[in-house]
Design a protein around this motif. Structure first.
Motif, PDB file in Angstrom:
ATOM      1  N   MET A 159       0.785  -1.141  -0.093  1.00  0.00           N
ATOM      2  CA  MET A 159       0.073   0.093  -0.136  1.00  0.00           C
ATOM      3  C   MET A 159       0.693   1.272   0.128  1.00  0.00           C
ATOM      4  O   MET A 159       0.525   2.109  -0.740  1.00  0.00           O
ATOM      5  CB  MET A 159      -0.968  -0.008   1.192  1.00  0.00           C
ATOM      6  CG  MET A 159      -1.908  -1.070   1.188  1.00  0.00           C
ATOM      7  SD  MET A 159      -3.257  -1.091   2.638  1.00  0.00           S
ATOM      8  CE  MET A 159      -4.023   0.367   2.503  1.00  0.00           C
ATOM      9  N   LEU A 160       2.041   1.156   0.823  1.00  0.00           N
ATOM     10  CA  LEU A 160       2.782   2.279   0.518  1.00  0.00           C
ATOM     11  C   LEU A 160       3.436   2.614  -0.560  1.00  0.00           C
ATOM     12  O   LEU A 160       3.647   3.537  -1.260  1.00  0.00           O
ATOM     13  CB  LEU A 160       3.986   2.063   1.766  1.00  0.00           C
ATOM     14  CG  LEU A 160       5.147   3.301   1.653  1.00  0.00           C
ATOM     15  CD1 LEU A 160       4.702   4.777   2.292  1.00  0.00           C
ATOM     16  CD2 LEU A 160       6.261   2.943   2.725  1.00  0.00           C
ATOM     17  N   MET A 161       3.976   1.652  -1.471  1.00  0.00           N
ATOM     18  CA  MET A 161       4.384   1.536  -2.876  1.00  0.00           C
ATOM     19  C   MET A 161       3.380   2.035  -3.559  1.00  0.00           C
ATOM     20  O   MET A 161       3.736   2.805  -4.631  1.00  0.00           O
ATOM     21  CB  MET A 161       5.144   0.391  -3.188  1.00  0.00           C
ATOM     22  CG  MET A 161       6.069   0.088  -2.351  1.00  0.00           C
ATOM     23  SD  MET A 161       7.476   1.247  -2.276  1.00  0.00           S
ATOM     24  CE  MET A 161       7.915   1.407  -4.197  1.00  0.00           C
ATOM     25  N   ASP A 162       1.905   1.740  -3.444  1.00  0.00           N
ATOM     26  CA  ASP A 162       1.007   2.172  -4.229  1.00  0.00           C
ATOM     27  C   ASP A 162       0.828   3.665  -4.286  1.00  0.00           C
ATOM     28  O   ASP A 162       0.320   4.314  -5.268  1.00  0.00           O
ATOM     29  CB  ASP A 162      -0.162   1.578  -3.994  1.00  0.00           C
ATOM     30  CG  ASP A 162      -0.240  -0.013  -4.425  1.00  0.00           C
ATOM     31  OD1 ASP A 162       0.406  -0.188  -5.538  1.00  0.00           O
ATOM     32  OD2 ASP A 162      -1.104  -0.641  -3.837  1.00  0.00           O
ATOM     33  N   VAL A 163       1.312   4.409  -2.955  1.00  0.00           N
ATOM     34  CA  VAL A 163       1.213   5.635  -3.028  1.00  0.00           C
ATOM     35  C   VAL A 163       2.151   6.290  -4.020  1.00  0.00           C
ATOM     36  O   VAL A 163       1.913   7.342  -4.716  1.00  0.00           O
ATOM     37  CB  VAL A 163       1.697   6.067  -1.479  1.00  0.00           C
ATOM     38  CG1 VAL A 163       1.954   7.879  -1.640  1.00  0.00           C
ATOM     39  CG2 VAL A 163       0.703   5.785  -0.648  1.00  0.00           C
ATOM     40  N   TRP A 164       3.453   5.762  -4.031  1.00  0.00           N
ATOM     41  CA  TRP A 164       4.441   6.042  -5.049  1.00  0.00           C
ATOM     42  C   TRP A 164       3.971   6.037  -6.397  1.00  0.00           C
ATOM     43  O   TRP A 164       3.927   6.853  -7.191  1.00  0.00           O
ATOM     44  CB  TRP A 164       5.829   5.453  -4.815  1.00  0.00           C
ATOM     45  CG  TRP A 164       6.586   5.968  -5.847  1.00  0.00           C
ATOM     46  CD1 TRP A 164       7.479   7.062  -5.923  1.00  0.00           C
ATOM     47  CD2 TRP A 164       6.963   5.252  -7.288  1.00  0.00           C
ATOM     48  NE1 TRP A 164       8.149   6.932  -7.192  1.00  0.00           N
ATOM     49  CE2 TRP A 164       7.715   5.945  -7.772  1.00  0.00           C
ATOM     50  CE3 TRP A 164       6.316   3.954  -7.823  1.00  0.00           C
ATOM     51  CZ2 TRP A 164       8.209   5.555  -9.167  1.00  0.00           C
ATOM     52  CZ3 TRP A 164       6.938   3.653  -8.941  1.00  0.00           C
ATOM     53  CH2 TRP A 164       7.783   4.371  -9.537  1.00  0.00           C
ATOM     54  N   THR A 165       3.374   4.791  -6.763  1.00  0.00           N
ATOM     55  CA  THR A 165       2.726   4.672  -8.047  1.00  0.00           C
ATOM     56  C   THR A 165       1.816   5.681  -8.445  1.00  0.00           C
ATOM     57  O   THR A 165       1.824   6.436  -9.560  1.00  0.00           O
ATOM     58  CB  THR A 165       2.036   3.305  -8.047  1.00  0.00           C
ATOM     59  OG1 THR A 165       2.827   2.273  -7.608  1.00  0.00           O
ATOM     60  CG2 THR A 165       1.406   3.100  -9.377  1.00  0.00           C
ATOM     61  N   VAL A 166       0.914   6.223  -7.532  1.00  0.00           N
ATOM     62  CA  VAL A 166      -0.098   7.182  -7.925  1.00  0.00           C
ATOM     63  C   VAL A 166       0.523   8.553  -8.230  1.00  0.00           C
ATOM     64  O   VAL A 166       0.421   9.204  -9.029  1.00  0.00           O
ATOM     65  CB  VAL A 166      -1.269   7.249  -6.668  1.00  0.00           C
ATOM     66  CG1 VAL A 166      -1.860   8.571  -6.968  1.00  0.00           C
ATOM     67  CG2 VAL A 166      -1.739   6.121  -6.804  1.00  0.00           C
ATOM     68  N   LEU A 167       1.569   8.957  -7.231  1.00  0.00           N
ATOM     69  CA  LEU A 167       2.286  10.119  -7.341  1.00  0.00           C
ATOM     70  C   LEU A 167       3.216  10.213  -8.805  1.00  0.00           C
ATOM     71  O   LEU A 167       3.103  11.449  -9.336  1.00  0.00           O
ATOM     72  CB  LEU A 167       3.106  10.405  -6.237  1.00  0.00           C
ATOM     73  CG  LEU A 167       2.580  10.591  -4.845  1.00  0.00           C
ATOM     74  CD1 LEU A 167       3.643  10.605  -3.594  1.00  0.00           C
ATOM     75  CD2 LEU A 167       1.941  11.774  -4.679  1.00  0.00           C
ATOM     76  N   TRP A 168       3.701   9.005  -9.200  1.00  0.00           N
ATOM     77  CA  TRP A 168       4.438   9.028 -10.169  1.00  0.00           C
ATOM     78  C   TRP A 168       3.787   9.102 -11.586  1.00  0.00           C
ATOM     79  O   TRP A 168       3.857   9.898 -12.651  1.00  0.00           O
ATOM     80  CB  TRP A 168       5.376   7.686 -10.232  1.00  0.00           C
ATOM     81  CG  TRP A 168       5.820   7.550 -11.777  1.00  0.00           C
ATOM     82  CD1 TRP A 168       7.025   8.015 -12.210  1.00  0.00           C
ATOM     83  CD2 TRP A 168       5.299   6.461 -12.501  1.00  0.00           C
ATOM     84  NE1 TRP A 168       7.271   7.671 -13.322  1.00  0.00           N
ATOM     85  CE2 TRP A 168       6.606   6.618 -13.831  1.00  0.00           C
ATOM     86  CE3 TRP A 168       4.342   5.653 -12.906  1.00  0.00           C
ATOM     87  CZ2 TRP A 168       6.175   5.934 -15.009  1.00  0.00           C
ATOM     88  CZ3 TRP A 168       4.108   4.896 -13.984  1.00  0.00           C
ATOM     89  CH2 TRP A 168       5.178   4.860 -14.892  1.00  0.00           C
ATOM     90  N   TYR A 169       2.453   8.518 -11.420  1.00  0.00           N
ATOM     91  CA  TYR A 169       1.447   8.589 -12.712  1.00  0.00           C
ATOM     92  C   TYR A 169       0.859   9.626 -12.836  1.00  0.00           C
ATOM     93  O   TYR A 169       0.426  10.140 -13.693  1.00  0.00           O
ATOM     94  CB  TYR A 169       0.653   7.101 -12.479  1.00  0.00           C
ATOM     95  CG  TYR A 169      -0.623   7.047 -13.709  1.00  0.00           C
ATOM     96  CD1 TYR A 169      -0.074   6.476 -14.853  1.00  0.00           C
ATOM     97  CD2 TYR A 169      -1.760   7.344 -13.219  1.00  0.00           C
ATOM     98  CE1 TYR A 169      -1.028   6.383 -15.840  1.00  0.00           C
ATOM     99  CE2 TYR A 169      -2.639   7.436 -14.514  1.00  0.00           C
ATOM    100  CZ  TYR A 169      -2.104   6.772 -15.961  1.00  0.00           C
ATOM    101  OH  TYR A 169      -3.048   6.744 -16.898  1.00  0.00           O
ATOM    102  N   ASN A 170       0.219  10.252 -11.580  1.00  0.00           N
ATOM    103  CA  ASN A 170      -0.682  11.464 -11.662  1.00  0.00           C
ATOM    104  C   ASN A 170      -0.087  12.687 -11.388  1.00  0.00           C
ATOM    105  O   ASN A 170      -0.701  13.821 -11.832  1.00  0.00           O
ATOM    106  CB  ASN A 170      -1.804  11.082 -10.745  1.00  0.00           C
ATOM    107  CG  ASN A 170      -2.982  11.683 -10.874  1.00  0.00           C
ATOM    108  OD1 ASN A 170      -3.652  11.984 -12.043  1.00  0.00           O
ATOM    109  ND2 ASN A 170      -3.436  12.825  -9.910  1.00  0.00           N
TER     110      ASN A 170
END
Length: 228
Positions: A167-178
């Motif tokens: 879930m923490l890495m998904d935060v980075w995924t969203v920040l990187w994508y969006n």
């Protein structure tokens, strides 16, 4: 500085560095610098992790001994990342924290990512990985007594660690994508990552059960013999 004041400063550092300063550095770095200064952010996390480790050392004469053991555990975690699919890095961070303290667990997690990513690839994801594995070690140290006493709690911690890290890495995924955080995208990322999260959680449990007795006995004897 008096002994009491010194202990207060150490106490503030031991909680403030991993729970406030490092998360703030990681999130701010991702929001402000994006992909431009990720290496500086990673090195900043590493330096703060070392400061945290130093703050957890009550007696100067045992600091070098503890550092050597943490270095060995970190090296094992680095090597473990080369195992396909099932990786023991979480289990090694947890074992380090349970027997050597929360600060040692955080340092093992953070440095093992920084070092192993020399091979796997450094990037803006590295500070988030360092924070994730560092926190897994940190909280394992906070919960060391119940985790040492109960296999069920240890299994539960392994599962929760896998979920929390994903879930923490998904935060980075969203920040990187969006470019900014978006709740809908975050939920989508969590759902899409469910197979990997499940695999990671199962891997954590397997390695924790495998290492619990043999490695725990060795670390326990080292801790008793050298007073670390």
């Amino acid at each position: 500085m008096t002994v009491i004041e010194n202990r207060r400063v150490r106490s503030v550092m031991r909680f403030g560095i991993p729970l406030v300063l490092i998360p703030a550095l990681v999130v701010t770095g991702a929001a402000v610098f994006g992909e431009k200064r990720y290496l500086l952010i990673s090195l900043g996390v590493a330096m703060l992790a070392l400061a945290l480790f130093a703050a957890g050392i009550e007696k100067k004469n045992i600091g070098s001994r503890r550092m050597v053991i943490v270095a060995v555990m970190t090296a094992m975690a680095v090597i473990g990342r080369f195992i396909p699919l099932f990786k023991p890095i979480t289990a090694l961070c947890v074992m380090t924290a349970m027997y050597l303290g929360a600060e040692a667990g955080f340092l093992c997690g953070a440095l093992s990512v920084l070092v192993s990513n020399i091979y796997f690839g450094q990037g803006p994801w590295t500070p988030f990985q360092m924070l994730g594995f560092g926190l897994i070690g940190l909280f394992a140290g906070y919960l060391s007594l119940p985790l040492l006493k109960s296999r069920v709690l240890l299994i539960g911690y392994g599962v929760l660690a896998g979920i929390a890290y994903s879930m923490l890495m998904d935060v980075w995924t969203v920040l990187w994508y969006n470019g900014s955080f978006d709740g809908t995208l975050y939920l989508t990322a969590i759902v899409s990552a469910l197979p990997y999260t499940a695999l990671y959680a199962v891997s954590n449990v397997g390695f924790l059960l495998l290492m619990r007795k043999p490695m725990g006995d060795k670390l326990g004897r080292i801790k008793l013999k050298y007073g670390v």
